[in-house]
Design an enzyme around this catalytic site. Sequence first.
Site, PDB file in Angstrom:
ATOM      1  N   CYS A   1       5.810  -0.163   7.538  1.00 40.62           N
ATOM      2  CA  CYS A   1       5.437   0.969   6.702  1.00 40.62           C
ATOM      3  C   CYS A   1       6.629   1.392   5.856  1.00 40.62           C
ATOM      4  CB  CYS A   1       4.985   2.120   7.611  1.00 40.62           C
ATOM      5  SG  CYS A   1       4.473   3.600   6.726  1.00 40.62           S
ATOM      6  N   LEU A   2       6.385   1.700   4.592  1.00 37.94           N
ATOM      7  CA  LEU A   2       7.469   2.140   3.715  1.00 37.94           C
ATOM      8  C   LEU A   2       8.120   3.435   4.198  1.00 37.94           C
ATOM      9  CD1 LEU A   2       5.879   1.378   0.221  1.00 37.94           C
ATOM     10  CD2 LEU A   2       7.567   0.017   1.478  1.00 37.94           C
TER      11      LEU A   2
ATOM     12  N   GLY B   1       0.834  -1.188   0.000  1.00 42.24           N
ATOM     13  CA  GLY B   1       0.000   0.000   0.000  1.00 42.24           C
ATOM     14  C   GLY B   1       0.869   1.239   0.000  1.00 42.24           C
TER      15      GLY B   1
ATOM     16  N   HIS C   1      -4.624   0.750   7.342  1.00 41.41           N
ATOM     17  CA  HIS C   1      -3.284   1.330   7.489  1.00 41.41           C
ATOM     18  C   HIS C   1      -3.119   2.537   6.557  1.00 41.41           C
ATOM     19  CE1 HIS C   1       1.176   1.028   8.138  1.00 41.41           C
ATOM     20  NE2 HIS C   1       1.143   1.674   6.985  1.00 41.41           N
ATOM     21  N   GLU C   2      -3.494   2.369   5.289  1.00 39.19           N
ATOM     22  CA  GLU C   2      -3.334   3.466   4.317  1.00 39.19           C
ATOM     23  C   GLU C   2      -4.300   4.607   4.613  1.00 39.19           C
ATOM     24  OE1 GLU C   2      -0.697   3.495   2.589  1.00 39.19           O
ATOM     25  OE2 GLU C   2      -0.252   1.405   3.060  1.00 39.19           O
TER      26      GLU C   2
ATOM     27  N   HIS D   1      -2.981   6.988   7.087  1.00 37.63           N
ATOM     28  CA  HIS D   1      -2.054   7.985   6.530  1.00 37.63           C
ATOM     29  C   HIS D   1      -2.802   9.254   6.106  1.00 37.63           C
ATOM     30  CE1 HIS D   1       1.905   6.186   6.453  1.00 37.63           C
ATOM     31  NE2 HIS D   1       1.422   5.064   5.947  1.00 37.63           N
TER      32      HIS D   1
ATOM     33  N   GLN E   1       2.720   9.890   1.600  1.00 42.42           N
ATOM     34  CA  GLN E   1       4.023   9.230   1.596  1.00 42.42           C
ATOM     35  C   GLN E   1       4.876   9.625   0.398  1.00 42.42           C
ATOM     36  OE1 GLN E   1       2.110   5.195   2.422  1.00 42.42           O
ATOM     37  NE2 GLN E   1       4.125   5.006   3.399  1.00 42.42           N
TER      38      GLN E   1
END
Length: 184
Positions: free
Chosen positions: A97-98, A44, A139-140, A143, A49
């Site tokens: 997480c990225l 994701g 999760h996304e 953000h 991000q």
Amino acid sequence: MIYPIVAYGNPILKKEADEINEGTALDEMIQNMFATMDNANGVGLAAPQINEGVRLFVIDSNLMLDEEDEEKGIRKAFINPIILDEYGDDYSFEEGCLSIPDVRAEITRPEKLTIEYFDENWNLHEEEFSGMTARVIQHEYDHLEGILFVDYLKGLKKRLLKSKLVDVSKGKVSTDYRMVYPLR
């Protein structure tokens, strides 16, 4: 085009994202977000991000599932999403997480959700998702609300991660993808 991913500590990750005007052309941005997510081996990626403070994320939950799972994964974009309800049993799963490489933690979330969103053609949908797909969406979606998975941690767990989080913001991590660090 593959975007650099914003690292922990950048203020955009803690800011609520702005709604996108309906009909805005997003095809190129969505394609680039999928390319960026794939390049980083992610499941994701939210617009904040990539340093874009708008309500858009992409996911590919197929990568979270095993062949024997009954659940089917999805690969799609969510524009101006609104989670209408979260329900079912809460369960814990180790998330990463990225934007916060090398940091993982057990996070508890409800197993199901109903979400309203526009797809890349500006068609409105209301759908229910469960299991890993719901978790990736949650999760996304966080953000877009300025919430990171580490924000759910309390007390000792959070204190133990503090130095790792500072290292991430300073660029003292190794990734296979390009990142932008706020304290470098």
